[in-house]
Write a protein that holds these residues in place. Sequence first.
Motif, PDB file in Angstrom:
ATOM      1  N   ARG A  56     -21.415  -1.924 -58.343  1.00  0.00           N
ATOM      2  CA  ARG A  56     -21.687  -2.241 -59.755  1.00  0.00           C
ATOM      3  C   ARG A  56     -22.834  -3.222 -59.958  1.00  0.00           C
ATOM      4  NH1 ARG A  56     -15.825  -4.637 -60.987  1.00  0.00           N
ATOM      5  NH2 ARG A  56     -15.363  -2.855 -59.681  1.00  0.00           N
ATOM      6  N   ASP A  57     -22.968  -4.243 -59.096  1.00  0.00           N
ATOM      7  CA  ASP A  57     -24.064  -5.195 -59.287  1.00  0.00           C
ATOM      8  C   ASP A  57     -25.423  -4.531 -59.073  1.00  0.00           C
ATOM      9  OD1 ASP A  57     -22.133  -7.045 -59.772  1.00  0.00           O
ATOM     10  OD2 ASP A  57     -22.863  -8.527 -58.346  1.00  0.00           O
ATOM     11  N   GLU A  58     -25.492  -3.589 -58.140  1.00  0.00           N
ATOM     12  CA  GLU A  58     -26.748  -2.872 -57.935  1.00  0.00           C
ATOM     13  C   GLU A  58     -27.060  -1.966 -59.120  1.00  0.00           C
ATOM     14  OE1 GLU A  58     -27.536  -1.902 -53.454  1.00  0.00           O
ATOM     15  OE2 GLU A  58     -25.411  -1.543 -53.860  1.00  0.00           O
ATOM     16  N   ILE A  59     -26.023  -1.471 -59.782  1.00  0.00           N
ATOM     17  CA  ILE A  59     -26.242  -0.666 -60.985  1.00  0.00           C
ATOM     18  C   ILE A  59     -26.887  -1.511 -62.080  1.00  0.00           C
ATOM     19  CG2 ILE A  59     -25.047   0.512 -62.870  1.00  0.00           C
ATOM     20  CD1 ILE A  59     -25.391   2.228 -60.412  1.00  0.00           C
ATOM     21  N   TYR A  60     -26.521  -2.792 -62.162  1.00  0.00           N
ATOM     22  CA  TYR A  60     -27.196  -3.672 -63.118  1.00  0.00           C
ATOM     23  C   TYR A  60     -28.700  -3.706 -62.852  1.00  0.00           C
ATOM     24  CZ  TYR A  60     -22.745  -5.603 -64.794  1.00  0.00           C
ATOM     25  OH  TYR A  60     -21.514  -5.755 -65.355  1.00  0.00           O
ATOM     26  N   THR A  61     -29.061  -3.787 -61.569  1.00  0.00           N
ATOM     27  CA  THR A  61     -30.484  -3.762 -61.225  1.00  0.00           C
ATOM     28  C   THR A  61     -31.123  -2.449 -61.664  1.00  0.00           C
ATOM     29  OG1 THR A  61     -30.118  -5.208 -59.314  1.00  0.00           O
ATOM     30  CG2 THR A  61     -32.137  -3.881 -59.325  1.00  0.00           C
ATOM     31  N   LEU A  62     -30.457  -1.348 -61.396  1.00  0.00           N
ATOM     32  CA  LEU A  62     -31.014  -0.029 -61.703  1.00  0.00           C
ATOM     33  C   LEU A  62     -31.174   0.191 -63.202  1.00  0.00           C
ATOM     34  CD1 LEU A  62     -31.899   2.817 -60.855  1.00  0.00           C
ATOM     35  CD2 LEU A  62     -29.483   3.466 -60.831  1.00  0.00           C
ATOM     36  N   VAL A  63     -30.115  -0.062 -63.972  1.00  0.00           N
ATOM     37  CA  VAL A  63     -30.172   0.268 -65.394  1.00  0.00           C
ATOM     38  C   VAL A  63     -30.953  -0.766 -66.198  1.00  0.00           C
ATOM     39  CG1 VAL A  63     -27.986   1.515 -65.288  1.00  0.00           C
ATOM     40  CG2 VAL A  63     -27.977  -0.888 -65.926  1.00  0.00           C
ATOM     41  N   THR A  64     -31.193  -1.945 -65.626  1.00  0.00           N
ATOM     42  CA  THR A  64     -32.032  -2.939 -66.308  1.00  0.00           C
ATOM     43  C   THR A  64     -33.502  -2.739 -65.949  1.00  0.00           C
ATOM     44  OG1 THR A  64     -30.217  -4.550 -66.295  1.00  0.00           O
ATOM     45  CG2 THR A  64     -32.442  -5.391 -66.672  1.00  0.00           C
ATOM     46  N   SER A  65     -33.809  -2.729 -64.663  1.00  0.00           N
ATOM     47  CA  SER A  65     -35.200  -2.614 -64.234  1.00  0.00           C
ATOM     48  C   SER A  65     -35.745  -1.204 -64.390  1.00  0.00           C
ATOM     49  CB  SER A  65     -35.332  -3.038 -62.765  1.00  0.00           C
ATOM     50  OG  SER A  65     -34.931  -4.366 -62.594  1.00  0.00           O
ATOM     51  N   GLY A  66     -34.867  -0.210 -64.490  1.00  0.00           N
ATOM     52  CA  GLY A  66     -35.316   1.168 -64.612  1.00  0.00           C
ATOM     53  C   GLY A  66     -35.737   1.571 -66.006  1.00  0.00           C
TER      54      GLY A  66
END
Length: 512
Positions: A56-66
């Motif tokens: 889930r924390d990596e998803i924050y990176t993906l959906v924010t920076s993406g």
Amino acid sequence: MPPSGSPSPGTLLDRPDARAAPSSHTWVRRHLSVLAPAVLALALSVWRYDTKPLWRDEIYTLVTSGRSLEEMYSLLIDRDAGLAVYYTLMHAWLLVSTDPVWMRLPSVVATVVAVGLTAAVGRRVGGNPVALLAGTFVALSLALVIHAQEARPYPLVIAAVAGTALLALRTAEMPRRGNLVGLALVGALAVGLHPLVALPAVAGIFAALWLRPGRALRRHVTVAGLPAAALGLALVAVGMRQAQESPPAVMPLWKLSTFWKIIGDTPGPGIVVGLLAVTGAVLLGRRWRELLMLTAWAVLPLAAVATLGLSGSYFNARYSSAAVPALCVLAASGLVLGAQRWARRAPRQRAAAVPVAVGAGVLAAVLALGPMVASFRTADYDFDDARSAAAALAAEDQPGDAVVFVGSVTRPLVSTYLPPGELASGELDDVLLAPGRYLEGSRGGTLVPADEREALLADRPRVWLVGTMAVATGDLGRGSISAKTVMSGRDLVSRTDHGHVRVELWSVGGVR
């Protein structure tokens, strides 16, 4: 005698072609105490590198920076503004690819750099023995082992903090413009990547340099520290304002014991490293600059995170991970200096004392922390097994089924691993997601208004409920309107857990 005009044996090595190989070999030997731990870190970081799904924390990176820059900054105004620098850098990185292998690559590189820089700091403090030990300790620490394979900022922060410390030591000896500019830039970068993690450590490093500046003038040190101070305080102020919207409860005092998790997954290694670090601080004696810098660098992150937790702000042991390199350098110093002190009382063992201490320290670290490393690397997932959850959905869905995601992160987490077009095909229809609306937070979309949700699900006999379980309760948070809507008039047919992702099927009459 050699023929006239031929080089003598003593002058042969002066030829460039004969000097190249020994020079390269000598360079490796000189830097072996730094290179060896870095190679260890690289090996541990690439081992089973692409096997685990995103959590889930990596998803924050993906959906924010993406997102586009405009959407990303609009989102950061409301959430995670403190990580704006990190997300901006990752936005540029993700323009190349959003594949997990590419997403995680900065953390792998940063982990190797962090270990090498820690060893370099150790070499300046206590020579090659301290460098080799400190680098090995930090390469095997939990703070780097876990995050080396995650698309999160922690390895980058640790590397930047270690780089700040190394530049501070260099600046004290050689206050050149290049060192001062590098110190200012790297210190600001560390704080910008994650102010909560880096600011206490960087503040301690600059404070120690200011108190014991060596040849560097204090005003130069002050100017070099201004960018980090200004950026860090601004990001912390914005982050604290956002955190006030939903402040957590005050942390129980016993949770301070979880600080050992930045070293290993059991208390033993962390306690031993801590005791050795105290020993190192005592034995450093009158080396005030190194003593002040390492002590402040190690203690302030722990104290800051503990204070936040005890005062009611969010507490997590990993937020003190910037202290790990300093603890490892102090621990290595304690072992080496202790061996040297002992050797003075045993002259016959003097030559072997330090090599034996280094060898014993490396062996003990491998035996104590190696099983932890192997456990994390051989596990199929960390925390959330989104890939397995998506496979379960794709295998059992039927035409007309609907899916409801509970929580802000579940939709992008699981959807990442669904077959292309699965949600849009109608076989697993995400009916509560409003089409064509602004991407809301980390949800991957905007939910329809609450008063419209029950009607949208009324003619769906089978509804999948997917969510991430709360660690403390093992519950999906069914107090949400989405979950209540799913359960209305339906019975629970099946439930499977995939790490901390739960998949439930609800249907009218309990029919599969």
